[in-house]
Design an enzyme around this catalytic site. Structure first.
Site, PDB file in Angstrom:
ATOM      1  N   SER A 100      -6.920   5.384   3.476  1.00 52.95           N
ATOM      2  CA  SER A 100      -8.403   6.151   3.513  1.00 52.95           C
ATOM      3  C   SER A 100      -8.446   7.141   2.548  1.00 52.95           C
ATOM      4  O   SER A 100      -8.259   6.773   1.318  1.00 52.95           O
ATOM      5  CB  SER A 100      -8.655   6.618   4.988  1.00 52.95           C
ATOM      6  N   ASP A 152     -13.374  -3.854   6.777  1.00 52.57           N
ATOM      7  CA  ASP A 152     -13.399  -2.310   6.706  1.00 52.57           C
ATOM      8  C   ASP A 152     -14.675  -1.850   6.008  1.00 52.57           C
ATOM      9  O   ASP A 152     -15.093  -1.801   4.835  1.00 52.57           O
ATOM     10  CB  ASP A 152     -12.358  -1.673   5.652  1.00 52.57           C
TER      11      ASP A 152
END
Length: 564
Positions: free
Chosen positions: A217, A492
């Site tokens: 991330s 995602d």
């Protein structure tokens, strides 16, 4: 701290967080409203902790560590903590002559290291949370997997300002000025060049030892960035769900969910938002619509609709490992589609707006999924408020966001958002584009927290809008280097900000520059792992196998600078 205490603390944490995502997830998705939700979650955790502590006090002596003040207790035999806190001295400011320093925390896994083998070191960047949250990856996740395969040392490095790696006395605007990309990257470089690991007599510093840098991330973007900024120190990097593209508006986040989630569920959400947006424009009906959700006393319409988008954050909490993954999004979808009248499940099969699905209210005929949505918000959010609606969910009182105490952890990532990263969550810019959030979710609303929470200091002023160029100048969608792996998830919601974005050019997947997309995966799915990877789901087992292969191939080519 002994293992029993660690386990007890984990039990308290899991019990307190079972019904809600972490505070970090709230902030990431909701800005000012996220601070409100963070506070509600914090209060709930405090209540649960108090309750559990009371219930376990003196009744579970095995969870109590004996010391000089507990003479009445008999301590049970406990295993030592395999990963105790370690500390490394860092400059507060790498780019000045100041002598101020702070202690950066880290943890090491030496299970598989053979003295004299010369590494490698697998380091995981802790990112925008306490490094303690990353210790599982040191034990069974990607760090353990790569350390075991390579015979290396595993490390989790806590990010400055997070957890206990705090260089300041409070979180005021001035004191946050050293929380930025350049300083954090310099921390990592300084650590890799100078750390001495306890229990290991040999020098494993970079560049004489190969260091493989991993992040997921935000930390995934950092993994890519340190490879670009410090190529002579970082031998290889793996950027998982690495958000290397910073943007002001991040409306695509919700669009990924809209296209990937169950179509029936998304239809319910889309139509609910469309109808709510239309009805709150009517003064004579607005208060009644809000009352359906239990929010009739909330003054501002944008505050009202911002709460309605809160459950969408559950999508990001999906994980393939059921022990750590959340099923909240699926539960939310099931709630929207449940029958309201007895056991008449046939109604849930009828199309939205069918006469048999409608219930008569003051606002007119309302579909059962909208009423279910309202009930969900009341049960899961409004019910947590024990003061006024305005106190719990209002965002227009600036004084609510001015506490700079170290316990106000929400200020950290939000500061990074406001200064360099952006990612303000908004409705699509095209009014005709399908959407699962209200059109009132504008850039002005999403970003106003930056002015409210960070008044100008003596030494630093938060810019009117984040300087996303500071991030994108490091490579943006096209960031690339030899021995830099890009790994992303197909569904995602952060994919639009990664090199696998539809805005980015496609690339070849090679050993030297891996470029991999995990089918049906959400957020940094490769970071999680089982002790026995043969027991993992097929796609996860496959990506872990591929990661082992390319890292092992990278290491074959390593030569210390002195021998080049």
């Amino acid at each position: 701290m002994r293992l029993a205490v660690v386990l007890f603390s984990l039990t308290l944490f899991l019990a307190a967080n079972a019904a809600s995502p972490s505070g970090a997830d709230y902030i990431r998705a909701h800005g000012a409203q996220g601070v409100n939700l963070w506070r509600l979650a914090s209060r709930e955790r405090a209540r649960e902790n108090s309750k559990l502590t009371s219930e376990n006090h003196h009744t579970t002596p095995g969870l109590v560590v004996q010391d000089s003040s507990t003479a009445g207790f008999v301590a049970h035999t406990e295993e030592p903590n395999e990963f105790p806190d370690q500390w490394f001295t860092q400059p507060v400011d790498h780019f000045s002559r100041s002598s101020d320093t702070f202690q950066q925390r880290y943890w090491i896994n030496t299970r598989h290291y053979t003295p004299g083998s010369g590494g490698p070191v697998i380091v995981l960047d802790g990112g925008e949370t306490s490094g303690e949250d990353r210790i599982p990856f040191l034990d069974t996740g990607i760090v353990e997997i790569l350390a075991r395969a390579t015979g290396g040392v595993g490390v989790v490095l806590e990010h400055r300002y997070y957890g206990k790696s705090i260089p300041v006395s409070d979180l005021s605007t001035d004191n946050l000025r050293w929380l930025n990309n350049d300083q954090a990257a310099a921390d990592s470089a300084h650590f890799m060049k100078n750390v001495t690991f306890p229990g290991i007599d040999e020098d494993l510093t970079a560049p004489n030892t190969p260091w493989i840098y991993y992040g997921g991330s935000y930390a995934g973007a950092r993994a890519a960035h340190v490879k670009v900024l410090y190529p002579d120190i970082v031998y290889g990097s793996i950027a998982s769900s690495g958000v290397t593209h910073a943007s002001l508006s991040n409306w695509e986040y919700y669009d990924i969910i809209r296209n990937a989630a169950d179509p029936t569920c998304i239809a319910h959400i889309e139509r609910t938002m469309t109808i709510v947006d239309a009805l709150i424009q009517l003064p004579y009906i607005k208060r009644y619509v809000k009352s359906l959700f239990g929010l009739q006393d909330l003054a501002h319409d944008d505050d009202f609709v911002s709460i309605l988008e809160a459950p969408l954050g559950y999508w990001q909490a999906k994980v393939w490992d059921p022990a750590v993954g959340s099923t909240k999004f699926d539960e939310f979808c099931a709630f929207l589609d449940k029958p309201r009248f007895g056991n008449d499940s046939i109604m849930s099969l009828l199309p939205f707006g069918d006469e048999d699905r409608l219930d008569h209210h003051a606002a007119g005929k309302i579909d059962l999924s909208i009423l279910n949505y309202a009930d969900y918000i009341k049960e899961n959010y409004v019910s947590k408020c024990d003061t006024s609606m305005e106190d719990c969910f209002g965002t227009y009182d600036d004084s609510k966001f001015l506490d700079t105490g170290l316990d106000q952890e929400w200020r950290l990532w939000q500061f990074q958002v406001c200064t360099e990263w952006g990612y303000f969550f908004t409705a699509p810019p095209d009014p005709a584009h399908p959407k699962i959030v209200s059109r009132l979710m504008t850039l002005d609303y999403a970003s106003k927290i930056c002015k409210q929470a960070y008044p100008a200091g003596k030494h630093f002023t938060v810019p009117p809008m984040p300087n996303v160029t500071a991030v994108n100048a490091l490579g943006d969608f096209g960031i690339a280097a030899d021995r830099l792996a890009i790994i992303d998830g197909e569904v995602d919601p952060w994919r639009p900000c990664t090199p696998h974005s539809s805005y980015a050019a496609d690339r070849e997947d090679t050993i030297l520059r891996p470029f991999k997309l995990i089918p049906d995966a959400v957020h940094h799915y490769d970071e999680y792992g089982f002790k026995n990877i043969s027991e993992e789901p097929e796609e996860i087992r496959k990506i872990h196998g591929e990661m082992i292969v390319f890292v092992m191939e990278w290491l074959k080519d390593f030569q210390p600078p002195s021998s080049r």
